[in-house]
Design a protein around this motif. Sequence first.
Motif, PDB file in Angstrom:
ATOM      1  N   SER A 186      27.773  33.306  -3.143  1.00  0.00           N
ATOM      2  CA  SER A 186      26.774  33.785  -2.191  1.00  0.00           C
ATOM      3  C   SER A 186      25.495  34.171  -2.919  1.00  0.00           C
ATOM      4  O   SER A 186      25.497  34.501  -4.109  1.00  0.00           O
ATOM      5  CB  SER A 186      27.320  34.989  -1.427  1.00  0.00           C
ATOM      6  N   ASP A 187      24.401  34.142  -2.178  1.00  0.00           N
ATOM      7  CA  ASP A 187      23.110  34.506  -2.748  1.00  0.00           C
ATOM      8  C   ASP A 187      23.153  35.890  -3.382  1.00  0.00           C
ATOM      9  O   ASP A 187      22.620  36.109  -4.471  1.00  0.00           O
ATOM     10  CB  ASP A 187      22.040  34.460  -1.655  1.00  0.00           C
ATOM     11  N   ALA A 188      23.811  36.834  -2.722  1.00  0.00           N
ATOM     12  CA  ALA A 188      23.876  38.205  -3.234  1.00  0.00           C
ATOM     13  C   ALA A 188      24.553  38.274  -4.591  1.00  0.00           C
ATOM     14  O   ALA A 188      24.086  38.966  -5.502  1.00  0.00           O
ATOM     15  CB  ALA A 188      24.604  39.099  -2.236  1.00  0.00           C
ATOM     16  N   LEU A 189      25.647  37.562  -4.748  1.00  0.00           N
ATOM     17  CA  LEU A 189      26.366  37.577  -6.018  1.00  0.00           C
ATOM     18  C   LEU A 189      25.571  36.860  -7.101  1.00  0.00           C
ATOM     19  O   LEU A 189      25.514  37.312  -8.251  1.00  0.00           O
ATOM     20  CB  LEU A 189      27.743  36.926  -5.837  1.00  0.00           C
ATOM     21  N   GLY A 190      24.952  35.745  -6.752  1.00  0.00           N
ATOM     22  CA  GLY A 190      24.136  35.030  -7.727  1.00  0.00           C
ATOM     23  C   GLY A 190      22.981  35.863  -8.225  1.00  0.00           C
ATOM     24  O   GLY A 190      22.683  35.898  -9.435  1.00  0.00           O
ATOM     25  N   ARG A 191      22.335  36.584  -7.311  1.00  0.00           N
ATOM     26  CA  ARG A 191      21.197  37.411  -7.707  1.00  0.00           C
ATOM     27  C   ARG A 191      21.658  38.599  -8.552  1.00  0.00           C
ATOM     28  O   ARG A 191      20.930  39.069  -9.430  1.00  0.00           O
ATOM     29  CB  ARG A 191      20.452  37.892  -6.466  1.00  0.00           C
ATOM     30  N   ALA A 192      22.849  39.120  -8.271  1.00  0.00           N
ATOM     31  CA  ALA A 192      23.381  40.212  -9.093  1.00  0.00           C
ATOM     32  C   ALA A 192      23.616  39.741 -10.527  1.00  0.00           C
ATOM     33  O   ALA A 192      23.417  40.480 -11.479  1.00  0.00           O
ATOM     34  CB  ALA A 192      24.673  40.741  -8.491  1.00  0.00           C
ATOM     35  N   CYS A 193      24.040  38.487 -10.649  1.00  0.00           N
ATOM     36  CA  CYS A 193      24.296  37.926 -11.980  1.00  0.00           C
ATOM     37  C   CYS A 193      23.017  37.590 -12.733  1.00  0.00           C
ATOM     38  O   CYS A 193      22.859  37.939 -13.899  1.00  0.00           O
ATOM     39  CB  CYS A 193      25.129  36.655 -11.856  1.00  0.00           C
ATOM     40  N   TYR A 194      22.090  36.899 -12.062  1.00  0.00           N
ATOM     41  CA  TYR A 194      20.957  36.310 -12.779  1.00  0.00           C
ATOM     42  C   TYR A 194      19.592  36.646 -12.182  1.00  0.00           C
ATOM     43  O   TYR A 194      18.594  36.030 -12.528  1.00  0.00           O
ATOM     44  CB  TYR A 194      21.138  34.795 -12.851  1.00  0.00           C
ATOM     45  N   GLY A 195      19.538  37.599 -11.279  1.00  0.00           N
ATOM     46  CA  GLY A 195      18.259  38.052 -10.763  1.00  0.00           C
ATOM     47  C   GLY A 195      17.483  36.959 -10.043  1.00  0.00           C
ATOM     48  O   GLY A 195      18.051  36.070  -9.407  1.00  0.00           O
ATOM     49  N   THR A 196      16.178  37.002 -10.154  1.00  0.00           N
ATOM     50  CA  THR A 196      15.323  36.068  -9.434  1.00  0.00           C
ATOM     51  C   THR A 196      15.320  34.669 -10.034  1.00  0.00           C
ATOM     52  O   THR A 196      14.640  33.778  -9.513  1.00  0.00           O
ATOM     53  CB  THR A 196      13.880  36.595  -9.398  1.00  0.00           C
ATOM     54  N   ALA A 197      16.075  34.460 -11.097  1.00  0.00           N
ATOM     55  CA  ALA A 197      16.162  33.119 -11.682  1.00  0.00           C
ATOM     56  C   ALA A 197      16.923  32.163 -10.778  1.00  0.00           C
ATOM     57  O   ALA A 197      16.838  30.941 -10.940  1.00  0.00           O
ATOM     58  CB  ALA A 197      16.835  33.181 -13.055  1.00  0.00           C
ATOM     59  N   VAL A 198      17.681  32.706  -9.823  1.00  0.00           N
ATOM     60  CA  VAL A 198      18.424  31.866  -8.887  1.00  0.00           C
ATOM     61  C   VAL A 198      18.001  32.197  -7.466  1.00  0.00           C
ATOM     62  O   VAL A 198      17.568  33.302  -7.166  1.00  0.00           O
ATOM     63  CB  VAL A 198      19.953  32.051  -9.036  1.00  0.00           C
ATOM     64  N   ASN A 199      18.112  31.200  -6.593  1.00  0.00           N
ATOM     65  CA  ASN A 199      17.837  31.391  -5.176  1.00  0.00           C
ATOM     66  C   ASN A 199      18.478  30.236  -4.420  1.00  0.00           C
ATOM     67  O   ASN A 199      19.271  29.479  -4.998  1.00  0.00           O
ATOM     68  CB  ASN A 199      16.331  31.487  -4.892  1.00  0.00           C
ATOM     69  N   GLY A 200      18.135  30.069  -3.164  1.00  0.00           N
ATOM     70  CA  GLY A 200      18.758  29.036  -2.351  1.00  0.00           C
ATOM     71  C   GLY A 200      18.531  27.624  -2.833  1.00  0.00           C
ATOM     72  O   GLY A 200      19.223  26.698  -2.403  1.00  0.00           O
ATOM     73  N   ASN A 201      17.580  27.442  -3.750  1.00  0.00           N
ATOM     74  CA  ASN A 201      17.303  26.096  -4.252  1.00  0.00           C
ATOM     75  C   ASN A 201      17.218  26.050  -5.772  1.00  0.00           C
ATOM     76  O   ASN A 201      16.701  25.082  -6.340  1.00  0.00           O
ATOM     77  CB  ASN A 201      15.990  25.577  -3.641  1.00  0.00           C
ATOM     78  N   ALA A 202      17.713  27.095  -6.435  1.00  0.00           N
ATOM     79  CA  ALA A 202      17.685  27.149  -7.895  1.00  0.00           C
ATOM     80  C   ALA A 202      18.981  27.746  -8.406  1.00  0.00           C
ATOM     81  O   ALA A 202      19.371  28.843  -7.991  1.00  0.00           O
ATOM     82  CB  ALA A 202      16.498  27.983  -8.393  1.00  0.00           C
ATOM     83  N   ALA A 203      19.644  27.026  -9.301  1.00  0.00           N
ATOM     84  CA  ALA A 203      20.954  27.443  -9.806  1.00  0.00           C
ATOM     85  C   ALA A 203      20.862  27.930 -11.244  1.00  0.00           C
ATOM     86  O   ALA A 203      19.853  27.745 -11.926  1.00  0.00           O
ATOM     87  CB  ALA A 203      21.929  26.270  -9.726  1.00  0.00           C
ATOM     88  N   HIS A 204      21.930  28.559 -11.696  1.00  0.00           N
ATOM     89  CA  HIS A 204      22.128  28.830 -13.126  1.00  0.00           C
ATOM     90  C   HIS A 204      22.889  27.628 -13.673  1.00  0.00           C
ATOM     91  O   HIS A 204      24.059  27.424 -13.341  1.00  0.00           O
ATOM     92  CB  HIS A 204      22.931  30.117 -13.316  1.00  0.00           C
ATOM     93  N   ASP A 205      22.230  26.811 -14.472  1.00  0.00           N
ATOM     94  CA  ASP A 205      22.768  25.502 -14.828  1.00  0.00           C
ATOM     95  C   ASP A 205      23.735  25.500 -16.008  1.00  0.00           C
ATOM     96  O   ASP A 205      24.476  24.530 -16.191  1.00  0.00           O
ATOM     97  CB  ASP A 205      21.631  24.525 -15.127  1.00  0.00           C
ATOM     98  N   GLU A 206      23.745  26.556 -16.813  1.00  0.00           N
ATOM     99  CA  GLU A 206      24.649  26.578 -17.964  1.00  0.00           C
ATOM    100  C   GLU A 206      26.097  26.654 -17.479  1.00  0.00           C
ATOM    101  O   GLU A 206      26.424  27.436 -16.582  1.00  0.00           O
ATOM    102  CB  GLU A 206      24.345  27.773 -18.861  1.00  0.00           C
ATOM    103  N   ASN A 207      26.965  25.866 -18.101  1.00  0.00           N
ATOM    104  CA  ASN A 207      28.382  25.853 -17.722  1.00  0.00           C
ATOM    105  C   ASN A 207      29.146  26.922 -18.498  1.00  0.00           C
ATOM    106  O   ASN A 207      30.018  26.628 -19.313  1.00  0.00           O
ATOM    107  CB  ASN A 207      28.978  24.462 -17.976  1.00  0.00           C
ATOM    108  N   ASP A 208      28.814  28.171 -18.211  1.00  0.00           N
ATOM    109  CA  ASP A 208      29.389  29.296 -18.947  1.00  0.00           C
ATOM    110  C   ASP A 208      29.882  30.416 -18.035  1.00  0.00           C
ATOM    111  O   ASP A 208      30.086  31.544 -18.478  1.00  0.00           O
ATOM    112  CB  ASP A 208      28.376  29.845 -19.958  1.00  0.00           C
ATOM    113  N   VAL A 209      30.076  30.119 -16.759  1.00  0.00           N
ATOM    114  CA  VAL A 209      30.524  31.124 -15.799  1.00  0.00           C
ATOM    115  C   VAL A 209      32.022  30.954 -15.546  1.00  0.00           C
ATOM    116  O   VAL A 209      32.498  29.835 -15.335  1.00  0.00           O
ATOM    117  CB  VAL A 209      29.763  30.997 -14.468  1.00  0.00           C
TER     118      VAL A 209
END
Length: 294
Positions: A186-209
């Motif tokens: 979810s957006d909330a969890l992604g933002r908790a992890c990586y802040g404004t670097a992620v959103n509905g059209n931007a991912a955290h691309d590193e395969n380290d999660v």
Amino acid sequence: MLQFFVLAGLLVAPSTTARDVPQNVKDLYNSIRSQGSCKNQLKGGFYSQEGDSKNFGYCGDHLTDYRIMYLQGKNGNLVNMDIDCDGALGDGDGSCDSSGDTQPQTTFQETVAGYNKGIKDLNAYIHSFVVLGNDGSKSGYIEFKPEQYGIEPLSTVAVVCGNKMFYGVWGDTNGDDGPPLIGEVSDALGRACYGTAVNGNAAHDENDVLYIAFTGSDAVPGANGAKWNAKSFSEFEASLGTVGDKLVQRIGGGGGGTPPTSDCSWEGHCLGDKCSTNDDCDGELVCKSNKCSE
């Protein structure tokens, strides 16, 4: 051997909402990455992100001893973190506005509404939820149903991102409207992890999660085991702590020692301790993969 501190260079989550990663989870993280690839792949052929290789899948290497399933790639990779904006968004910060792939409901909407907590569905701006399972109803798409391996809907999932850990629930599944993907929250969890670097059209691309799903009914918080009508991500995530902390104790003996429990009176022969036969384990515990297990 890859060490957990390789995550230190990544953007970490705010300390006000993040949990420290227990030592046993750090050890699991390191062992998965150093092993390279899953030995007991439950289903493979998935992408971590569009345009990536189909080298990712659901791993069952610890399905029996720790009663967990996780996502893993090859050559020491885990998976990335995409953002899911499905469900009831309500009044959020607008970070899902850029998403061109949203659905007005999550997979388990009816169950959430049936909890009678004043909400009709999960909210991507509030609830920490993880996407697991893949819809294969269209010809040519890969299907995977976590339920076949004991993962129950709306059960607790632990997510290690950066140097922190969060709890979420299995709240949605991947559709068949694009490449078969894994690694989405979810957006909330992604933002908790990586802040404004992620959103509905931007991912955290590193395969380290690392995504850890727990089997069994005890992993399901149910109507009263989580604050479904929470007003913020922090409030909902915190409400999963009681269930999540207990589940994490399954992993490798609970992190450097015997888990604190009144159910074990034979020190050194408790959950997670080393064993050769069932006689080496206290009470009703059994010896699996040389560790006392439930």
